[in-house]
Design a protein around this motif. Structure first.
Motif, PDB file in Angstrom:
ATOM      1  N   LEU A   1       0.814  -1.219   0.000  1.00  0.00           N
ATOM      2  CA  LEU A   1       0.000   0.000   0.000  1.00  0.00           C
ATOM      3  C   LEU A   1       0.845   1.267   0.000  1.00  0.00           C
ATOM      4  N   ASN A   2       2.116   1.164   0.413  1.00  0.00           N
ATOM      5  CA  ASN A   2       2.999   2.335   0.406  1.00  0.00           C
ATOM      6  C   ASN A   2       3.993   2.280  -0.759  1.00  0.00           C
ATOM      7  N   TYR A   3       3.563   1.667  -1.854  1.00  0.00           N
ATOM      8  CA  TYR A   3       4.414   1.549  -3.045  1.00  0.00           C
ATOM      9  C   TYR A   3       4.829   2.923  -3.579  1.00  0.00           C
ATOM     10  N   ILE A   4       6.119   3.071  -3.878  1.00  0.00           N
ATOM     11  CA  ILE A   4       6.643   4.247  -4.569  1.00  0.00           C
ATOM     12  C   ILE A   4       7.589   3.724  -5.645  1.00  0.00           C
ATOM     13  N   GLY A   5       7.368   4.137  -6.876  1.00  0.00           N
ATOM     14  CA  GLY A   5       8.238   3.648  -7.943  1.00  0.00           C
ATOM     15  C   GLY A   5       7.705   3.966  -9.312  1.00  0.00           C
ATOM     16  N   LYS A   6       7.947   3.067 -10.237  1.00  0.00           N
ATOM     17  CA  LYS A   6       7.554   3.253 -11.632  1.00  0.00           C
ATOM     18  C   LYS A   6       6.029   3.293 -11.740  1.00  0.00           C
ATOM     19  N   ILE A   7       5.530   4.149 -12.611  1.00  0.00           N
ATOM     20  CA  ILE A   7       4.093   4.258 -12.805  1.00  0.00           C
ATOM     21  C   ILE A   7       3.550   2.939 -13.358  1.00  0.00           C
ATOM     22  N   PRO A   8       2.384   2.471 -12.907  1.00  0.00           N
ATOM     23  CA  PRO A   8       1.786   1.244 -13.434  1.00  0.00           C
ATOM     24  C   PRO A   8       1.572   1.314 -14.941  1.00  0.00           C
ATOM     25  N   ASP A   9       1.611   0.160 -15.575  1.00  0.00           N
ATOM     26  CA  ASP A   9       1.471   0.061 -17.022  1.00  0.00           C
ATOM     27  C   ASP A   9       0.149   0.659 -17.508  1.00  0.00           C
ATOM     28  N   PHE A  10       0.149   1.191 -18.699  1.00  0.00           N
ATOM     29  CA  PHE A  10      -1.007   1.864 -19.299  1.00  0.00           C
ATOM     30  C   PHE A  10      -2.266   0.996 -19.276  1.00  0.00           C
ATOM     31  N   LYS A  11      -2.117  -0.304 -19.497  1.00  0.00           N
ATOM     32  CA  LYS A  11      -3.278  -1.208 -19.577  1.00  0.00           C
ATOM     33  C   LYS A  11      -4.005  -1.350 -18.241  1.00  0.00           C
ATOM     34  N   MET A  12      -3.382  -0.921 -17.146  1.00  0.00           N
ATOM     35  CA  MET A  12      -4.015  -1.016 -15.829  1.00  0.00           C
ATOM     36  C   MET A  12      -4.875   0.199 -15.500  1.00  0.00           C
ATOM     37  N   TRP A  13      -4.831   1.212 -16.388  1.00  0.00           N
ATOM     38  CA  TRP A  13      -5.603   2.436 -16.171  1.00  0.00           C
ATOM     39  C   TRP A  13      -6.835   2.402 -17.065  1.00  0.00           C
TER      40      TRP A  13
END
Length: 212
Positions: free
Chosen positions: A138-150
């Motif tokens: 829940l406290n993930y910080i890093g690369k933006i999630p892949d486009f297909k997940m939006w």
């Protein structure tokens, strides 16, 4: 909420009181029940006595997660019609109460479509599929999630986000609080429209048929 192994569970509560937003994130609490109770203790105050609080799709969604938890701390008075909880009155303190209602029963369409129709602040986008991955903290910080997940995000909006550092907690709170602000503006505009045309206060009626 997030869905892990086919089990849906709340991880964030937000509300907007017309001037300020408040949020409660699961990683700050030991359990989801503690998070829910803390969130509602922030609402169940004398300053909000007799306020009507709207949640979009409350009857079939939000109410499922909160009633069992709130029943341990508050006196609850549900109003049920056709098997749906169309209103939940929460009694607290000495004679105080707040009233929860489902804005979907008044405006039966998606929040995104309603925001567009009423020309209020638009809903943003969020990668729910990413959050539903059990390996994502829940406290993930890093690369933006892949486009297909939006789901439904325009490519240009995603491209702009992709240039930023991505913080799950910050983005989840921002998304949820924006929903609250948009719904507040939507209900306010609808109330003004009905009052100016028919001199009727929509807050006296919990559903569109009763208003009609």
């Amino acid at each position: 909420t997030r869905t892990i192994n086919n089990s849906m569970s709340p991880y964030l509560i937000s509300f907007f009181d017309g001037s300020k937003s408040f949020s409660f994130y699961l990683s700050d609490f030991k359990t989801k029940e503690e998070m829910i109770l803390t969130g509602f203790k922030a609402i169940c105050k004398r300053a909000y006595n007799k306020y009507i609080i709207y949640a979009h799709n409350f009857a079939l969604f939000d109410s499922i997660f909160i009633i069992k938890t709130l029943a341990s701390e508050y006196e609850l008075e549900p109003l049920i019609k056709d098997g749906k909880i169309i209103q939940l009155t929460i009694h607290f303190g000495e004679g105080y109460k707040i009233i929860l209602r489902d804005s979907y029963l008044m405006l039966p369409s998606s929040l995104r479509k309603l925001c567009s129709s009423f020309k209020v602040e638009e809903k943003s986008y969020f990668p729910f599929e990413f959050l539903n991955n059990p390996d994502v903290p829940l406290n993930y910080i890093g690369k933006i999630p892949d486009f297909k997940m939006w789901n439904g995000i325009p490519l240009e909006s995603y491209s702009w986000l992709n240039s930023q550092s991505w913080n799950l907690r910050d983005e989840a709170i921002k998304y949820c609080e924006q929903d609250c602000v948009s719904l507040f503006q939507l209900i306010s505009k609808f109330a003004s429209l009905v009052n100016s045309n028919w001199n009727i206060n929509i807050h006296r009626y919990p559903t569109l048929p009763s208003l009609t």
